[in-house]
Enzyme design. Structure first.
Site, mmCIF file in Angstrom:
data_model
loop_
_atom_site.group_PDB
_atom_site.id
_atom_site.type_symbol
_atom_site.label_atom_id
_atom_site.label_comp_id
_atom_site.label_asym_id
_atom_site.label_seq_id
_atom_site.Cartn_x
_atom_site.Cartn_y
_atom_site.Cartn_z
ATOM 1 N N GLY A 265 6.785 -36.236 -41.671
ATOM 2 C CA GLY A 265 6.785 -35.488 -40.418
ATOM 3 C C GLY A 265 5.381 -35.151 -39.934
ATOM 4 O O GLY A 265 5.034 -35.415 -38.782
ATOM 5 N N GLU A 302 3.110 -26.714 -40.609
ATOM 6 C CA GLU A 302 1.777 -27.216 -40.983
ATOM 7 C C GLU A 302 0.731 -26.115 -40.806
ATOM 8 O O GLU A 302 -0.175 -25.984 -41.622
ATOM 9 C CB GLU A 302 1.399 -28.451 -40.173
ATOM 10 C CG GLU A 302 2.422 -29.594 -40.216
ATOM 11 C CD GLU A 302 2.887 -30.000 -41.599
ATOM 12 O OE1 GLU A 302 2.105 -29.844 -42.574
ATOM 13 O OE2 GLU A 302 4.045 -30.444 -41.735
ATOM 14 N N HIS A 305 0.799 -23.730 -43.754
ATOM 15 C CA HIS A 305 0.177 -24.286 -44.960
ATOM 16 C C HIS A 305 -1.296 -23.864 -45.095
ATOM 17 O O HIS A 305 -1.839 -23.915 -46.191
ATOM 18 C CB HIS A 305 0.218 -25.820 -44.927
ATOM 19 C CG HIS A 305 1.434 -26.433 -45.558
ATOM 20 N ND1 HIS A 305 1.939 -26.015 -46.776
ATOM 21 C CD2 HIS A 305 2.214 -27.481 -45.184
ATOM 22 C CE1 HIS A 305 2.995 -26.772 -47.092
ATOM 23 N NE2 HIS A 305 3.176 -27.663 -46.139
ATOM 24 N N GLU A 324 5.481 -26.065 -50.710
ATOM 25 C CA GLU A 324 6.503 -26.537 -49.777
ATOM 26 C C GLU A 324 7.695 -25.583 -49.657
ATOM 27 O O GLU A 324 8.153 -25.290 -48.561
ATOM 28 C CB GLU A 324 6.964 -27.950 -50.137
ATOM 29 C CG GLU A 324 5.869 -29.013 -50.013
ATOM 30 C CD GLU A 324 5.227 -29.097 -48.631
ATOM 31 O OE1 GLU A 324 5.778 -28.536 -47.666
ATOM 32 O OE2 GLU A 324 4.147 -29.717 -48.534
HETATM 33 N N1 TRP Z 1 2.630 -31.932 -46.865
HETATM 34 C C1 TRP Z 1 3.446 -32.544 -45.860
HETATM 35 C C2 TRP Z 1 4.391 -31.449 -45.402
HETATM 36 O O1 TRP Z 1 4.029 -30.548 -44.759
HETATM 37 C C3 TRP Z 1 4.240 -33.694 -46.378
HETATM 38 C C4 TRP Z 1 3.669 -35.047 -46.176
HETATM 39 C C5 TRP Z 1 3.160 -35.564 -45.042
HETATM 40 C C6 TRP Z 1 3.643 -36.087 -47.127
HETATM 41 N N2 TRP Z 1 2.826 -36.861 -45.245
HETATM 42 C C7 TRP Z 1 3.113 -37.207 -46.495
HETATM 43 C C8 TRP Z 1 4.024 -36.182 -48.439
HETATM 44 C C9 TRP Z 1 2.964 -38.413 -47.162
HETATM 45 C C10 TRP Z 1 3.881 -37.375 -49.121
HETATM 46 C C11 TRP Z 1 3.365 -38.489 -48.482
HETATM 47 O O2 TRP Z 1 5.509 -31.363 -45.709
HETATM 48 ZN ZN ZN Z 2 4.855 -28.924 -46.065
#
Ligand code: TRP
Ligand code: ZN
Length: 878
Positions: A265, A302, A305, A324
């Site tokens: 996403g 996001e 985070h 997460e």
């Molecule tokens: N950290 C991202 C989130 O907010 C997740 C994510 C984005 C991800 N691109 C990715 C995880 C590619 C693994 C591979 O959820």
């Molecule tokens: Zn996340």
């Protein structure tokens, strides 16, 4: 697979021998040949007496040179493999300079540095940085980064990286450069750069302490008219995190870049989020109400985070839910505050119960904090995200909002700048509140969905009422009892909440109260109840569990109409529908005539007739459970019969309530006419209106088809257009072909709208859908390298169109396997998502089991399988 891939265990965790204080990166960007120069300043940590070999991760890299403290190393001074660069002899403190060459254009995996729409971008979570340069690519190694980008000025006028822009300038040969510096130490997975020809919108945010932050959203120039909603969402999220968590943004600039090729996403890279354009771009003509809501939620996710993930990050990837689960809980609560709390809860629980429960019952089941993995990419799961969020939600519930906030303040303060574990999170909540969460911690370490079996006895003479609660986790017999907060209410004959007074208590609580389930079996006796109550259990879905209780249909109907808890009113209707529909599947198997009880239809009628109800909640209340959810109540699952029954129910309801649906549809269509507005009232109105239309379209009535087609043609917004196109795509009529053709002609230049067009066809229940899906894989609109296209067409067919995907002969399976094997060498994160359609193979009838198993074996036998697919296939067969 030539070699069995290695499993990584949480119990093997060891800190590194070296730390990296700073990284100075230099990118000379060219499509097929990018030169990356990295200067690492490295220090030995105190945990080992000698200087052990330095082992850096690296994949798909061409090593050009390595120097240590300015001296180039000869190839005898290091060891190079497909996955690492090892330097056996290093001093205690040194500077390492590494030069590598990479090929972004050949990067179809979309991890590391790649091209999307002709622009350079990166994706480093979880282990993509090692495809850029050699480095200790793990989240507990945190360094300060500076990044210099050099690129062609005309082709890539915009050059971005994490942090603040320090300097920029021109070079000869039409090239230019920019140097960015990020003051906050961070792990490799949060590194990002972007170089491209992008337009942007800009805004400001003043933080609670009065600092001014520049906000920028970068998109391809033809999308510049679709960024306003994302920007408004970002500002709301920033304010909310200050108000609710006291968290302030910490850089002078916050950038979001939208790209069309993205595996997930969005990504929370420090100061430079990179987004799947699906979660940025919206205008009324192209995006639906639920797109608008999803964008607001993902932008917020996001952004949140920045504290829950970036300032405080994960020690290792087993701790993924630390960032997460917590961040999903935060974004869910944000969305609840921005939209409708009741509806948001229903949507979230629906996702959890349908998809996470399924995962927890599959061979891929794992705890919120897994103990081992072969490929970490496979663990960005519903369990880590959604169940992880439920675990945090229970903590919030147990502590209360104010004490929970004390706990998170303690957590953020104590661990700012550190890489920590879920244990540190729980400990901070404990320490801030002097409570004992030892039993509660089992939610992080035990897999499976707990089941509560609840029985009741009313003692007329004593006026007491006893609930006997037994817990177990099917499929996970070694589990110890969980601590489960069970929120309940007891209703009297008028539908009022009765006062709740447990034995031994001197006063009663009115309304909802929480029972703490801690043992395998427990009794709760309530006193002073003058009549036998009707129990309302697991109010608000207070824990991620299944409840089994022998409520009668009448009792469920009663709860559906009277429960004071919004969520449980909805859920009573769902559970009643599940019961009726599983019975109907049985009737199909026995060749009995199908019928629906009057009481059920009357309940729907009453809801539709009640103008005072919240329309969004009413919409949820008269929506039947999905085919996937229904499947989870049956063993073996019969997808064809489930589909037939659900359709029968919808047709029957539509026939019986036809006039009422028509009346409500036309009334709401009139009320909603005029300019499109994206506020809660308008969204709710459209949702109920369009649900009426979808029921009416079950009738196959010419006039209704005509008005549906009219809605398709005349609407000024994508919500109403899609709501008309969807049922048309399920109906064999001339308007179907006209609408699909018209839609494509109108929108073929909008990739996100084309995704909708693909998905709607892949989901069609008409016969011949598989052939149409196959044809569409050859259509100009499809691109097997683009994850959104694959998800829209193949993912939708395999994951949502159960009756056709599981068609008896197995041709749906053969198609999927073919696709998986084509995609796997290009992008293993996407192929592995598709393989998930096979993991529940043991839950089907023997014929389907045999067919499904064959597919898994065929995949297992393929040469050069990715680790991602290997892990899922071998666990499924094992
Ligand atoms: N950290 C991202 C989130 O907010 C997740 C994510 C984005 C991800 N691109 C990715 C995880 C590619 C693994 C591979 O959820
Ligand atoms: Zn996340």
């Amino acid at each position: 697979m030539q070699q069995t891939p290695k499993t990584t265990y949480l119990s093997d965790y060891q800190p590194t021998d070296y730390r990296v204080d700073s990284i100075d990166l230099h990118f000379d960007l060219h499509e097929t040949k990018t030169i990356v120069k990295s200067k690492l300043s490295i220090q030995k940590l105190d945990n080992s007496p000698k200087t052990p070999p330095l082992k850096l991760n690296g994949e798909e890299l061409l090593l050009k040179s390595v120097s240590l403290n300015g001296k180039q190393l000869s190839s005898t001074q290091y060891a190079l493999s497909d996955e690492s660069l090892i330097i056996p002899e290093v001093p205690e403190s040194f500077e390492l300079a590494i030069e590598t060459e990479i090929n972004p254009k050949a990067n179809t995996a979309l991890t590391g540095l790649y091209l999307s729409g002709g622009n350079f971008c990166t994706q480093c979570e979880a282990q993509g940085f090692r495809r850029i340069t050699y480095m200790l690519d793990r989240p507990d190694v945190m360094a300060r980064y500076t990044t210099t980008l050099v690129a062609d000025k005309a082709q890539y006028p915009v050059l971005l990286a994490n942090g603040h822009l320090r300097e920029s300038g021109e070079l000869g040969a039409n090239r230019h450069w920019a140097k960015w510096a990020d003051p906050f130490p961070k792990p490799t997975y949060l590194f990002a750069l972007v170089a491209g020809d992008l337009a942007r919108i800009e805004d400001q945010f003043i933080t609670q302490s009065g600092r001014q932050v520049t906000l920028q959203i970068y998109v391809q120039s033809h999308n510049i008219d679709k960024c306003q909603h994302a920007m408004q969402s970002l500002k709301k999220a920033m304010r909310w995190d200050e108000d609710v968590y006291g968290r302030e943004y910490d850089l002078d600039i916050y950038m979001i870049v939208a790209v069309d090729d993205f595996n997930m996403g969005a990504m929370e890279n420090k100061g430079l989020n990179i987004f799947n354009s699906e979660y940025v771009l919206a205008k009324p003509e192209t995006a639906t109400d639920s797109d608008y809501e999803d964008i607001e939620g993902v932008i917020a996710h996001e952004y949140f985070h920045n504290w829950s993930g970036n300032r405080v990050t994960c020690r290792d990837w087993f701790q993924l839910s630390l960032k997460e689960g917590f961040t999903v809980f935060r974004d869910q609560e944000f969305s609840a505050d921005m939209t409708s709390r009741g509806v948001k809860r229903i949507q979230d629980v629906n996702i959890l119960r349908t998809h996470q429960f399924r995962e927890d019952a599959s061979p891929m089941a794992h705890p919120v904090r897994p103990e081992s993995y072969i490929e970490i990419d496979n663990f960005y799961t519903l369990t880590v995200y959604e169940k992880g969020a439920e675990v945090v939600r229970m903590l919030h519930h147990l502590l209360g909002a104010e004490n929970f906030r004390k706990g998170t303040d303690c957590y953020f303060e104590r661990h700012d700048g550190q890489a920590v574990t879920t244990e540190h999170f729980v400990k901070a909540l404990e320490d801030a509140n002097q409570i004992d969460l030892s039993q509660f911690r089992l939610w992080y370490s035990q897999a499976g969905t707990p089941e509560l079996e609840i029985s009741r006895t009313y003692n007329e003479a004593a006026k007491s009422y006893t609930l006997t609660v037994k817990q177990s986790t099917p499929g996970q017999d070694q589990n110890k009892p969980f601590h489960i907060p069970l929120a309940i209410g007891l209703l009297d004959k008028q539908g009022q909440d009765m006062p709740l007074q447990l034995q031994g208590e001197s006063a009663a609580i009115k309304g909802t109260r929480v029972l703490h389930i801690r043992a395998a079996a427990q009794d709760f006796t309530f006193q002073n109840l003058n009549e036998q109550p009707i129990p309302s259990l697991l109010r608000g879905f207070s824990a991620p569990v299944k409840v089994k209780m022998d409520l009668s249909d009448e009792e469920r109907c009663f709860l559906m109409m009277h429960d004071s808890d919004d969520f449980n009113r909805w859920d009573a209707g769902q559970q009643l529908a599940v019961k009726i529909m599983t019975q109907l599947v049985e009737d199909v198997h026995q060749n009995r005539a199908l019928q629906v009880a009057d009481a059920f239809i009357e309940a729907y009628q009453e809801i539709l007739n009640n103008d005072t109800l919240d329309k969004a909640l009413a919409t949820q209340a008269i929506s039947l459970p999905s085919e996937s959810y229904l499947g989870s109540f049956m063993e073996p699952i019969d997808p064809v019969a489930i589909h037939q029954v659900r359709r029968f129910m919808r047709q029957t309801i539509a026939q019986r309530l036809r006039d009422l649906f028509l009346k409500v549809y036309h009334r709401l269509a009139d009320e909603g006419r005029g300019e499109y507005r994206i506020d809660q009232t308008s969204i709710s109105l459209r949702s109920l209106k369009n649900l009426c239309l979808s029921y009416l379209m079950e009738l196959n009535d010419e006039d209704i088809i005509k008005s549906c087609y009219r809605q398709f043609l005349d609407s000024n917004n994508m919500t109403d257009v899609m709501a008309a196109l969807q049922p048309l795509a399920n109906t064999d009529c001339a308007e179907r072909e006209a609408a699909l053709a018209h839609f494509y002609q109108q929108w073929k230049h909008e990739p996100l709208v084309v995704d909708k067009w693909l998905a709607i066809q892949a989901n069609s229940r008409l016969p011949g859908t598989l052939d149409q899906v196959k044809r569409l894989t050859q259509h100009e609109a499809f691109d097997i390298k683009n994850p959104n296209k694959v998800r829209a067409l193949i993912g939708a067919f395999a994951h949502n169109n159960h009756a056709q995907f599981h068609e008896n002969s197995g041709i749906g399976y053969a198609f999927l396997t073919d696709m998986i094997l084509q995609i796997d060498p290009m992008n293993s994160q996407i192929s592995s998502c598709l393989v998930e359609a096979y993991t529940l193979w043991r839950k089907y009838d023997v014929q389907r089991q045999a067919l499904l198993k064959q597919q898994l074996e065929k995949i297992a036998d393929a040469p050069r399988l990715s680790k991602n697919v290997y892990e899922i296939v071998s666990k499924s067969l094992g």
